[in-house]
Design a protein around this motif. Structure first.
Motif, PDB file in Angstrom:
ATOM      1  N   CYS A  25      29.890  34.693 -17.835  1.00  0.00           N
ATOM      2  CA  CYS A  25      29.692  33.478 -17.032  1.00  0.00           C
ATOM      3  C   CYS A  25      28.217  33.123 -16.930  1.00  0.00           C
ATOM      4  O   CYS A  25      27.833  31.946 -17.041  1.00  0.00           O
ATOM      5  N   LEU A  60      26.464  29.717 -18.459  1.00  0.00           N
ATOM      6  CA  LEU A  60      25.666  28.813 -17.630  1.00  0.00           C
ATOM      7  C   LEU A  60      24.256  28.665 -18.185  1.00  0.00           C
ATOM      8  O   LEU A  60      23.721  27.552 -18.262  1.00  0.00           O
ATOM      9  N   ASN A  91      27.032  25.261 -19.840  1.00  0.00           N
ATOM     10  CA  ASN A  91      28.170  25.084 -18.943  1.00  0.00           C
ATOM     11  C   ASN A  91      27.663  25.037 -17.499  1.00  0.00           C
ATOM     12  O   ASN A  91      27.817  25.985 -16.723  1.00  0.00           O
ATOM     13  N   ARG A  92      27.078  23.911 -17.122  1.00  0.00           N
ATOM     14  CA  ARG A  92      26.446  23.786 -15.809  1.00  0.00           C
ATOM     15  C   ARG A  92      27.450  23.839 -14.667  1.00  0.00           C
ATOM     16  O   ARG A  92      27.098  24.190 -13.548  1.00  0.00           O
ATOM     17  N   SER A 120      27.875  26.697 -12.158  1.00  0.00           N
ATOM     18  CA  SER A 120      26.961  26.923 -11.030  1.00  0.00           C
ATOM     19  C   SER A 120      27.674  26.782  -9.689  1.00  0.00           C
ATOM     20  O   SER A 120      27.252  27.390  -8.697  1.00  0.00           O
ATOM     21  N   GLN A 130      18.866  26.894 -14.567  1.00  0.00           N
ATOM     22  CA  GLN A 130      20.121  27.465 -14.080  1.00  0.00           C
ATOM     23  C   GLN A 130      19.955  28.056 -12.683  1.00  0.00           C
ATOM     24  O   GLN A 130      20.892  28.014 -11.865  1.00  0.00           O
ATOM     25  N   ASP A 185      19.525  34.269 -11.517  1.00  0.00           N
ATOM     26  CA  ASP A 185      20.793  34.676 -12.108  1.00  0.00           C
ATOM     27  C   ASP A 185      20.910  36.194 -12.233  1.00  0.00           C
ATOM     28  O   ASP A 185      21.889  36.786 -11.798  1.00  0.00           O
TER      29      ASP A 185
END
Length: 247
Positions: free
Chosen positions: A87, A91, A96-97, A100, A138, A205
């Motif tokens: 995941c 991101l 693949n925003r 969030s 991110q 992250d």
């Protein structure tokens, strides 16, 4: 803010018409399905009071007894393994925003679980060059989602990155700290008075050695912050070997 509300409402309508697929298992219905969220293995106590990693026989682990992180502490839901690893990569590197949102909710859950306290949420900033290359930060997306869930104020301009450090993949923990020394600075419009006795929560992250969070915390402490905590999605349990590492 109104624009964000409109955008989220529009996305909710699209989800009704075209149900999303789980980024991990590809099941239709959610960008990260309840089953995959439930499969995340949370850290279990006892946890080190500073680095937040499991296995500490006392309040501090052996590493933090010898060389504690230069910030109030770090917390994470779990280790850098599936499904969090995929995941985070989706991101960060695959655009693949939308991840969030559920991942930001996970951070908010960790905030409550660990009884954290903050007056302000900030993301780890990207250098302008990297921001232009990637197109988004991110950490900022995660911080926006987390702050919204916690109903805490968010600042994306409190600190900025003044130089872009070389890749840190092959660096040891000590080399990473030296590499990032002085990399962040408080913006001019944030005076010492505005940060005096504030409790700051830094969102990122992944935390490997803590060097990035330490570098972000340094100017905040210098400006008078009372406490600076890091909250991240995952921490590699193995840390960084003497010559190699993940980040």
């Amino acid at each position: 803010m109104p624009g964000n509300i409109i955008q989220r409402s529009y996305q909710q309508l699209l989800d009704i018409l075209f149900p999303p697929q789980c980024a991990q298992c590809k099941v239709s219905g959610a960008i990260l399905c309840p089953r995959c969220i439930a499969s995340i293995s949370w850290f279990t106590p006892p946890l080190c009071h500073i680095c937040g990693l499991p296995g500490a026989g006392t309040t501090l682990c052996a590493r933090c007894q010898h060389q504690p992180l230069q910030l109030s502490g770090v917390r994470a839901p779990g280790s850098y393994q599936e499904p969090l690893r995929s995941c985070i990569r989706a991101l960060k590197y695959q655009g693949n925003r939308r991840l969030s949102e559920p991942l930001g909710q996970l951070l908010a859950q960790a905030y409550h679980k660990y009884a954290m306290r903050a007056d302000l949420v900030i993301p780890v900033p990207l250098h302008q060059e990297k921001l232009q290359q990637r197109g988004y930060n991110q950490s900022q997306l995660l911080a926006e989602s987390c702050a919204r869930q916690l109903q805490l104020p968010l600042s994306t301009t409190l600190i900025h990155r003044i130089h872009s450090a070389p890749a840190q993949v092959t660096l040891t923990a000590q080399q990473r700290r030296k590499n990032l020394q002085g990399a962040f600075r408080c913006t001019q419009n944030h005076t010492t008075q505005s940060l005096l006795n504030r409790r700051i929560l830094i969102i990122d992250d992944v935390c490997t050695t803590g060097a990035t969070l330490e570098a972000c915390a340094a100017p905040l402490f210098a400006a008078g912050a009372r406490a600076v905590w890091g909250l991240v999605l995952a921490r590699p349990l193995s840390g960084v070997p003497t010559s190699t590492g993940k980040r």
